[in-house]
Design a protein around this motif. Structure first.
Motif, PDB file in Angstrom:
ATOM      1  N   ASP A   8       3.893  52.144  41.946  1.00  0.00           N
ATOM      2  CA  ASP A   8       4.422  53.186  41.046  1.00  0.00           C
ATOM      3  C   ASP A   8       5.367  54.142  41.782  1.00  0.00           C
ATOM      4  OD1 ASP A   8       2.862  55.062  42.427  1.00  0.00           O
ATOM      5  OD2 ASP A   8       1.723  55.699  40.664  1.00  0.00           O
ATOM      6  N   ASP A   9       5.590  53.889  43.069  1.00  0.00           N
ATOM      7  CA  ASP A   9       6.490  54.764  43.833  1.00  0.00           C
ATOM      8  C   ASP A   9       7.923  54.234  43.833  1.00  0.00           C
ATOM      9  OD1 ASP A   9       4.474  56.591  44.565  1.00  0.00           O
ATOM     10  OD2 ASP A   9       3.795  55.236  46.140  1.00  0.00           O
ATOM     11  N   GLU A  37      10.652  56.202  41.011  1.00  0.00           N
ATOM     12  CA  GLU A  37       9.246  56.621  41.077  1.00  0.00           C
ATOM     13  C   GLU A  37       8.656  56.758  39.681  1.00  0.00           C
ATOM     14  OE1 GLU A  37       8.181  59.762  43.685  1.00  0.00           O
ATOM     15  OE2 GLU A  37       6.108  59.758  42.951  1.00  0.00           O
ATOM     16  N   SER A  39       5.127  57.576  39.525  1.00  0.00           N
ATOM     17  CA  SER A  39       3.782  58.085  39.798  1.00  0.00           C
ATOM     18  C   SER A  39       3.276  58.899  38.607  1.00  0.00           C
ATOM     19  CB  SER A  39       3.800  58.970  41.044  1.00  0.00           C
ATOM     20  OG  SER A  39       4.091  58.186  42.180  1.00  0.00           O
ATOM     21  N   ASN A  91       0.157  52.966  47.477  1.00  0.00           N
ATOM     22  CA  ASN A  91       0.616  54.245  46.956  1.00  0.00           C
ATOM     23  C   ASN A  91       0.726  55.294  48.056  1.00  0.00           C
ATOM     24  OD1 ASN A  91       1.232  55.912  44.563  1.00  0.00           O
ATOM     25  ND2 ASN A  91      -0.533  57.084  45.301  1.00  0.00           N
ATOM     26  N   THR A 105      -0.282  53.352  39.965  1.00  0.00           N
ATOM     27  CA  THR A 105      -0.704  52.310  40.912  1.00  0.00           C
ATOM     28  C   THR A 105      -1.957  51.593  40.408  1.00  0.00           C
ATOM     29  OG1 THR A 105       0.136  53.669  42.713  1.00  0.00           O
ATOM     30  CG2 THR A 105      -1.371  51.889  43.311  1.00  0.00           C
TER      31      THR A 105
HETATM   32 MG   LIG Z   1       2.683  56.991  43.477  1.00  0.00          MG
END
Ligand SMILES: [Mg+2]
Length: 253
Positions: A8-9, A37, A39, A91, A105
């Motif tokens: 998720d980054d 990103e 997050s 992550n 993540t």
């Molecule tokens: Mg992240």
């Protein structure tokens, strides 16, 4: 062994690169990851605009979507063969306690599980990745035997994803691996009041202090004690104990 790696980054994140380096020592890797990103996007799915995968190399795609989009697109459209495992991370920051409810993540691994694929989420529980990046790099070699173990289990736990948190330590300082339960995260002063350039009041979620509570077998305690934390999670949020006591609180209308 075929791995789908996502995060998720964003596809340029160093943690994803570390995860891919570890997975490539065991099997074939396809990367389908967000182009930026994502997050704290949790398990969100993009319904109101199309997704455009862009090839960044052989078996490498970036997608203008969420981690969940990436897993769905990879499995249903981009990969010739379903992966044997979905790996998400690593992550940049811990995903312990309630973090798992916000985490893109962990949600990518949840999506893998929802599609019937054994899935593992990895997070590096370091506060400042710039200071800790050498430690993250060192842990690639530690991840290989862990991955080899998890992927060679005679029966990967059914209906379960594994949420792995790595302590922010040098590889030779890590004491071992501990099976854990989720702890509790306590935020304070996490909403910052500010002014926009026109003098209007705005709020920014972030910063503040984070503290943790939990039992001795919790994820945060394992990280505090210098262990890798492995927490088994499942998607069924049903509170089973409460169902068993339903006669005390529920009478059908
Ligand atoms: Mg992240």
């Amino acid at each position: 062994m075929r791995f789908l790696c996502t995060n998720d980054d964003g596809i340029l994140a160093h943690g994803l690169d570390c995860l891919v380096r570890a997975a490539e020592q065991i099997g074939d890797v396809t990367v389908v990851a967000p182009d930026r990103e994502q997050s704290a996007t949790s398990h969100s799915l993009t319904l109101h605009h199309p997704l455009r995968p862009v090839r960044r190399g052989e078996h490498r795609f970036q997608v203008d979507g969420t981690p969940t989009d990436c897993v769905m697109l990879a499995v249903e459209a981009l990969m010739d063969t379903r992966p044997d495992f979905v790996l998400s991370g690593i992550n940049h920051g811990q995903n312990m306690g309630e973090d798992v409810l916000y985490s893109g993540t962990v949600s990518a691994a949840m999506e893998g599980l929802a599609l019937g694929i054994p899935s593992v989420a990895f997070s590096f529980a370091g506060g400042d990745l710039r200071a800790d990046i050498a430690k993250l790099d060192e842990q690639v070699e530690l991840l290989v035997p862990l991955l080899r173990h998890l992927t060679s289990l005679p029966a990967f736990p059914e209906g379960t994803l594994l949420n792995v948190n790595l302590p922010p330590l040098r590889a030779d300082e890590i004491k071992g691996i501990r099976l854990t339960r989720l702890g509790r995260r306590v935020y304070s002063n996490s909403i910052q009041p500010m002014q926009d350039p026109w003098g209007r009041k705005i709020f920014w979620i972030g910063g503040g202090e984070i503290s943790w509570t939990g039992s001795d077998d919790s994820d945060f305690q394992a990280i505090r004690d210098g262990f890798v934390s492995v927490t088994p999670l499942h998607l069924d949020l049903t509170h089973r104990d409460m169902l068993e006591t339903s006669e005390r609180w529920w009478r059908a209308p």
